[in-house]
Design a protein around this motif. Sequence first.
Motif, PDB file in Angstrom:
ATOM      1  N   LYS A   2     -50.876 122.963 -61.909  1.00  0.00           N
ATOM      2  CA  LYS A   2     -49.461 121.848 -61.730  1.00  0.00           C
ATOM      3  C   LYS A   2     -50.042 120.623 -61.995  1.00  0.00           C
ATOM      4  CE  LYS A   2     -47.401 125.112 -58.423  1.00  0.00           C
ATOM      5  NZ  LYS A   2     -46.850 124.983 -56.982  1.00  0.00           N
ATOM      6  N   VAL A   3     -49.163 119.516 -62.117  1.00  0.00           N
ATOM      7  CA  VAL A   3     -49.329 118.107 -62.461  1.00  0.00           C
ATOM      8  C   VAL A   3     -50.243 117.391 -61.352  1.00  0.00           C
ATOM      9  CG1 VAL A   3     -48.315 116.056 -62.635  1.00  0.00           C
ATOM     10  CG2 VAL A   3     -47.502 117.817 -63.748  1.00  0.00           C
ATOM     11  N   LYS A   4     -49.858 117.955 -60.027  1.00  0.00           N
ATOM     12  CA  LYS A   4     -50.537 117.325 -58.827  1.00  0.00           C
ATOM     13  C   LYS A   4     -52.045 117.958 -58.718  1.00  0.00           C
ATOM     14  CE  LYS A   4     -50.383 116.224 -53.973  1.00  0.00           C
ATOM     15  NZ  LYS A   4     -49.430 116.875 -52.804  1.00  0.00           N
ATOM     16  N   ILE A   7     -53.953 115.939 -61.689  1.00  0.00           N
ATOM     17  CA  ILE A   7     -54.172 114.537 -61.281  1.00  0.00           C
ATOM     18  C   ILE A   7     -55.464 114.399 -60.567  1.00  0.00           C
ATOM     19  CG2 ILE A   7     -53.420 112.686 -59.877  1.00  0.00           C
ATOM     20  CD1 ILE A   7     -50.658 113.138 -60.828  1.00  0.00           C
ATOM     21  N   ARG A  33     -48.989 107.549 -68.874  1.00  0.00           N
ATOM     22  CA  ARG A  33     -47.872 107.788 -68.002  1.00  0.00           C
ATOM     23  C   ARG A  33     -46.660 106.821 -67.996  1.00  0.00           C
ATOM     24  NH1 ARG A  33     -52.153 108.862 -62.805  1.00  0.00           N
ATOM     25  NH2 ARG A  33     -52.787 111.149 -63.558  1.00  0.00           N
ATOM     26  N   GLU A  38     -43.854 114.031 -71.778  1.00  0.00           N
ATOM     27  CA  GLU A  38     -43.353 115.049 -70.576  1.00  0.00           C
ATOM     28  C   GLU A  38     -44.410 114.783 -69.706  1.00  0.00           C
ATOM     29  OE1 GLU A  38     -43.341 118.168 -68.202  1.00  0.00           O
ATOM     30  OE2 GLU A  38     -44.508 118.129 -69.923  1.00  0.00           O
ATOM     31  N   ALA A  39     -44.435 114.968 -68.229  1.00  0.00           N
ATOM     32  CA  ALA A  39     -45.327 114.791 -67.349  1.00  0.00           C
ATOM     33  C   ALA A  39     -46.603 115.657 -67.433  1.00  0.00           C
ATOM     34  CB  ALA A  39     -44.876 114.741 -66.175  1.00  0.00           C
ATOM     35  N   VAL A  40     -46.271 117.098 -67.421  1.00  0.00           N
ATOM     36  CA  VAL A  40     -47.086 118.012 -67.688  1.00  0.00           C
ATOM     37  C   VAL A  40     -48.096 117.892 -68.857  1.00  0.00           C
ATOM     38  CG1 VAL A  40     -47.597 120.573 -67.944  1.00  0.00           C
ATOM     39  CG2 VAL A  40     -45.794 119.737 -66.369  1.00  0.00           C
ATOM     40  N   ARG A  41     -47.496 117.734 -70.041  1.00  0.00           N
ATOM     41  CA  ARG A  41     -48.099 117.365 -71.342  1.00  0.00           C
ATOM     42  C   ARG A  41     -49.175 116.281 -71.339  1.00  0.00           C
ATOM     43  NH1 ARG A  41     -51.392 119.282 -74.769  1.00  0.00           N
ATOM     44  NH2 ARG A  41     -51.250 118.644 -76.879  1.00  0.00           N
ATOM     45  N   GLU A  43     -50.562 115.003 -68.518  1.00  0.00           N
ATOM     46  CA  GLU A  43     -51.570 115.342 -67.555  1.00  0.00           C
ATOM     47  C   GLU A  43     -52.771 115.972 -68.285  1.00  0.00           C
ATOM     48  OE1 GLU A  43     -52.297 113.616 -65.086  1.00  0.00           O
ATOM     49  OE2 GLU A  43     -50.400 112.436 -65.302  1.00  0.00           O
ATOM     50  N   GLU A  44     -52.014 117.138 -69.002  1.00  0.00           N
ATOM     51  CA  GLU A  44     -52.930 117.929 -69.941  1.00  0.00           C
ATOM     52  C   GLU A  44     -53.901 117.423 -70.922  1.00  0.00           C
ATOM     53  OE1 GLU A  44     -50.274 122.010 -70.119  1.00  0.00           O
ATOM     54  OE2 GLU A  44     -50.377 120.702 -71.717  1.00  0.00           O
ATOM     55  N   SER A 156     -49.460 107.275 -59.891  1.00  0.00           N
ATOM     56  CA  SER A 156     -49.309 108.799 -59.624  1.00  0.00           C
ATOM     57  C   SER A 156     -49.392 109.252 -58.101  1.00  0.00           C
ATOM     58  CB  SER A 156     -50.826 109.053 -59.946  1.00  0.00           C
ATOM     59  OG  SER A 156     -51.768 108.717 -58.850  1.00  0.00           O
TER      60      SER A 156
END
Length: 220
Positions: A2-4, A7, A33, A38-41, A43-44, A156
Motif C-alpha cells: 500500500k501507498v502508506k 511512504i 508527488r 498515479e499515487a501507487v506507481r 511511490e513504487e 505525504s
Amino acid sequence: MKVKAMIKQNNVLREQMTPSNRSYMEDMILEMRSSRVEAVRAEELLLEAANLMLREQSKGKDAKQIFGEQPGDYFREIIDSIPKRPVRSQWNYYLMISWASLTSLFAVLAIAGLILLWITGSAGIFSQISLFTILLVGAGSVVIIELLMKWLSSLSESDAPKPKPFDLKGLGVYVVIVIIAVFAGAFLENLFPVISISPWVSLILCLGGGLGLKLIFFRS
C-alpha cells in the motif's frame, strides 16, 4: 504494498542517506508527488530510486552522479509520458468548482437571510448581492482550489518532506499582491450593479444548483 507502507519504507531508507543525498531525494519526492503519475506507481518508483540511491551511495557515489544534475531528470520521461487531462474534461472540472461555489454562496444568502427575516422581519444585507461578488466567487474558487490541490499533492501521509517555506522576500510579495487585490476589489465592486434577491429566491437557486451538481457532474 500500500501507498502508506511504501511512504514509511521510503522514510526509513532516507534516514540511511548522507545529508546531501537525502536532500536530493526529498526534492525528487516532491517532484514526483506533484506530477500526474498515479499515487501507487509514484511511490513504487520513489522506493526503487531510494534503494538505488543507497546501493550506489555505498560505492561512494552521490545523488547527481546517480540520477543527474536536477532531481526531476531521472523521472522526466515517465512524467512526460502521462497524458494531460483533456481540455474538455479540465473545463468541466473548473465549471464544477465554480458551480459548487456559487451554490454554496446562495445557500449562505438563503439560510442567513431567512434567519434574519424571521428574527427582524428583514433579510438586510442578505437580500442583495453584487454582480462583482458573483464573478469573484465563481472565478476565485477555481484559483484557490487549484493552488490548494497543488499544495496538498506535495505532502505525504507521514513525515515525508514538506515543501520549502516562503522566504521573507516571497512573503512580502504575496502580502503586496493581497493588499492590491483587496483595494482593487473594493474599487471594482462599485462599478458593478447590485442585485436585489429574496432569501427564498436564493434558496431556490441553491437547491437548483445542488440538483444540477448531482445530475450533471455526479451522475453514476
